[in-house]
Design an enzyme around this catalytic site. Structure first.
Site, PDB file in Angstrom:
ATOM      1  N   HIS A 235       0.672  -1.141  -0.178  1.00 24.94           N
ATOM      2  CA  HIS A 235       0.142  -0.164   0.043  1.00 24.94           C
ATOM      3  C   HIS A 235       0.690   1.264  -0.036  1.00 24.94           C
ATOM      4  CE1 HIS A 235       0.973  -0.097   4.195  1.00 24.94           C
ATOM      5  NE2 HIS A 235       0.506   1.141   4.290  1.00 24.94           N
TER       6      HIS A 235
HETATM    7  C1  UD1 Z   1      -2.436   5.029   6.198  1.00 24.49           C
HETATM    8  C2  UD1 Z   1      -0.883   5.739   6.645  1.00 24.49           C
HETATM    9  C3  UD1 Z   1       0.081   4.465   6.503  1.00 24.49           C
HETATM   10  C4  UD1 Z   1      -0.371   3.403   7.153  1.00 24.49           C
HETATM   11  C5  UD1 Z   1      -1.653   2.965   6.286  1.00 24.49           C
HETATM   12  C6  UD1 Z   1      -2.386   1.541   6.809  1.00 24.49           C
HETATM   13  C7  UD1 Z   1      -0.612   8.144   6.906  1.00 24.49           C
HETATM   14  C8  UD1 Z   1       0.232   9.189   6.062  1.00 24.49           C
HETATM   15  N1  UD1 Z   1      -0.285   7.027   6.331  1.00 24.49           N
HETATM   16  O1  UD1 Z   1      -2.025   5.039   4.719  1.00 24.49           O
HETATM   17  O2  UD1 Z   1       1.343   5.184   7.453  1.00 24.49           O
HETATM   18  O3  UD1 Z   1       0.588   2.289   6.774  1.00 24.49           O
HETATM   19  O4  UD1 Z   1      -2.550   3.854   6.777  1.00 24.49           O
HETATM   20  O5  UD1 Z   1      -3.367   1.385   5.826  1.00 24.49           O
HETATM   21  O6  UD1 Z   1      -1.365   8.075   7.636  1.00 24.49           O
HETATM   22  N2  UD1 Z   1      -9.289   4.397   1.933  1.00 24.49           N
HETATM   23  C9  UD1 Z   1     -10.673   4.018   1.743  1.00 24.49           C
HETATM   24  N3  UD1 Z   1     -11.016   3.423   2.894  1.00 24.49           N
HETATM   25  C10 UD1 Z   1     -10.550   3.565   4.124  1.00 24.49           C
HETATM   26  C11 UD1 Z   1      -9.229   4.382   4.104  1.00 24.49           C
HETATM   27  C12 UD1 Z   1      -8.580   4.778   2.924  1.00 24.49           C
HETATM   28  O7  UD1 Z   1     -11.024   3.470   0.833  1.00 24.49           O
HETATM   29  O8  UD1 Z   1     -11.230   3.244   5.121  1.00 24.49           O
HETATM   30  C13 UD1 Z   1      -8.458   4.893   0.601  1.00 24.49           C
HETATM   31  C14 UD1 Z   1      -8.855   6.121   0.238  1.00 24.49           C
HETATM   32  O9  UD1 Z   1      -9.042   6.086  -1.264  1.00 24.49           O
HETATM   33  C15 UD1 Z   1      -7.777   7.083   0.638  1.00 24.49           C
HETATM   34  C16 UD1 Z   1      -6.624   6.186   0.462  1.00 24.49           C
HETATM   35  O10 UD1 Z   1      -7.150   4.825   0.870  1.00 24.49           O
HETATM   36  O11 UD1 Z   1      -7.638   8.243  -0.160  1.00 24.49           O
HETATM   37  C17 UD1 Z   1      -5.656   6.435   1.368  1.00 24.49           C
HETATM   38  O12 UD1 Z   1      -5.939   6.332   2.560  1.00 24.49           O
HETATM   39  P1  UD1 Z   1      -4.848   7.321   3.815  1.00 24.49           P
HETATM   40  O13 UD1 Z   1      -5.561   7.188   5.218  1.00 24.49           O
HETATM   41  O14 UD1 Z   1      -4.813   8.676   3.188  1.00 24.49           O
HETATM   42  O15 UD1 Z   1      -3.670   6.601   3.578  1.00 24.49           O
HETATM   43  P2  UD1 Z   1      -3.002   4.994   3.519  1.00 24.49           P
HETATM   44  O16 UD1 Z   1      -2.487   4.762   2.279  1.00 24.49           O
HETATM   45  O17 UD1 Z   1      -4.371   4.164   4.090  1.00 24.49           O
END
Ligand code: UD1
Length: 372
Positions: free
Chosen positions: A207
């Protein structure tokens, strides 16, 4: 009595906070825990299932922040967390790990003069292109008490000029969750449901933006996976971010065409533990999974150029292989033919009692403050 707000935001936070809140509930005369969920992760599979699996009490407050750019997400957490802190007036706010919610809540507290404890402090990849590295560096600079999982983390903090009296080496709190849940996880029918009971399999997670947001790196990894999947099935619970970028980069057909690469929805904590504990090999770019595989003695290939968890390489089963196709293939072959790294022994204080040590330190800190 210490009133403590425990912050959770994203998936890797839940297994760190659950044992701490449980330990606080066992000392009701001393601790009053509250749980605040920022809502950084919000899907049932990325958040809700972890509350069930880990017996984590439902949040006292849910900030409902959701997705956004780094600035928008961090700012939204700050704006919504500040009134909660002003209302609750906690003695401590406890933040964990390195996600955007971690730095956002720590920053709110330091400006309000509320004490912050950071669990999993001091880890450094020395890669400032990782958003998590920035979150780690800044959170550690402003937190009052820094709980470290390994001696290298203490060294990193001291080298950054953080006074020794703010640092406590307590061990790895994720291992508290792992030890508590492993027996139950092993009894689940996760493998049966995937038809894996009598065959070897590998487990994959991906991821990191540097791996999944860029076509070149994702393609290099997919080429390697194709070669590994020719030897054994690879189970791939796909993070929503990865699912999205695979589709945006128009790589869905390429992924589906890889025989033996089995794409499934993100798993809950217990199902994932069931699969990782039984895997021949784990391939990942996660931080926490490097630690869990070391604790489980399962070979782990980290598909990144660096790690903030060097103890998993020095003492554990982790090999940092990067994202070069040939390197991944040859490291996977080594792991599968038995010449993979074996764990030397468990890292110190990865013993299932870290949350108790965290509580002892919070208590001791309160006593020192009172006597001043
Ligand atoms: C975040 C953390 C990362 C951690 C990871 C675990 C930061 C900078 N990054 O990254 O350190 O390893 O979580 O998963 O805080 N999304 C969904 N549903 C959700 C959550 C996310 O669809 O419940 C999708 C959305 O499109 C979102 C993308 O995933 O924009 C990224 O989510 P985000 O929380 O920004 O960062 P992660 O890549 O999950």
């Amino acid at each position: 009595m210490l009133k403590v707000i425990n912050v959770v935001g994203a998936r890797p936070n839940f297994m760190k906070v659950a044992p701490i809140v449980a330990a606080m509930k066992e000392r009701p005369a001393r601790f009053r825990p509250l749980v605040v969920h920022t809502g950084q992760h919000y899907d049932a599979a990325m958040s809700d299932s972890f509350f069930r699996d880990l017996d984590l009490p439902q949040p006292d407050t849910h900030l409902g922040v959701g997705s956004g750019s780094h600035a928008a997400q961090t700012a939204a957490v700050m704006e919504r967390f500040e009134p909660v802190v002003l209302r609750e007036k906690p003695d401590w706010v406890l933040v964990v790990g390195d996600v955007n919610s971690t730095i956002a809540c720590a920053l709110v507290c330091v400006k309000l003069g509320i004490k912050v404890a950071h669990v999993e402090a001091g880890l450094r990849s020395r890669d400032r292109t990782m958003p998590e590295e920035i979150n780690r560096l800044l959170t550690d600079q402003i937190a009052d008490l820094l709980f470290t999982p390994s001696p290298d983390a203490d060294q990193n903090l001291l080298a950054e000029g953080i006074p020794a009296e703010r640092i406590r080496f307590v061990g790895n709190v994720m291992i508290d969750s792992l030890q508590k849940n492993l027996d139950v996880a092993r009894t689940l029918p996760t493998k049966e449901q995937l038809g894996l009971t009598s065959i070897d399999y590998a487990l994959l997670t991906l991821h990191r933006p540097s791996n999944v947001d860029l076509r070149e790196s994702l393609e290099r990894i997919l080429d390697a996976l194709e070669a590994v999947a020719a030897k054994l099935p690879i189970i791939f619970p796909v993070h929503p971010r990865t699912r999205k970028t695979i589709s945006e980069l128009e790589l869905s057909e390429r992924v589906i065409s890889i025989k033996n690469l089995r794409i499934i929805e993100p798993l809950g904590y217990l199902d994932f533990l069931n699969l990782s504990a039984g895997a021949r090999l784990v391939l990942t770019d996660s931080g926490g999974i490097q630690e869990e595989t070391t604790a489980l003695g399962i070979p782990c290939l980290t598909l990144r150029e660096n790690t903030e968890r060097p103890i998993t390489v020095e003492m554990g089963t982790n090999v940092v292989v990067g994202t070069d196709t040939e390197k991944i293939i040859s490291a996977a072959s080594a792991a599968l033919n038995g010449s993979a790294k074996k764990a030397l022994c468990q890292p110190p204080l990865w013993d299932g009692h870290t949350s108790e040590r965290i509580l002892d330190a919070l208590d001791e800190f309160a006593v020192i403050q009172k006597s001043r």
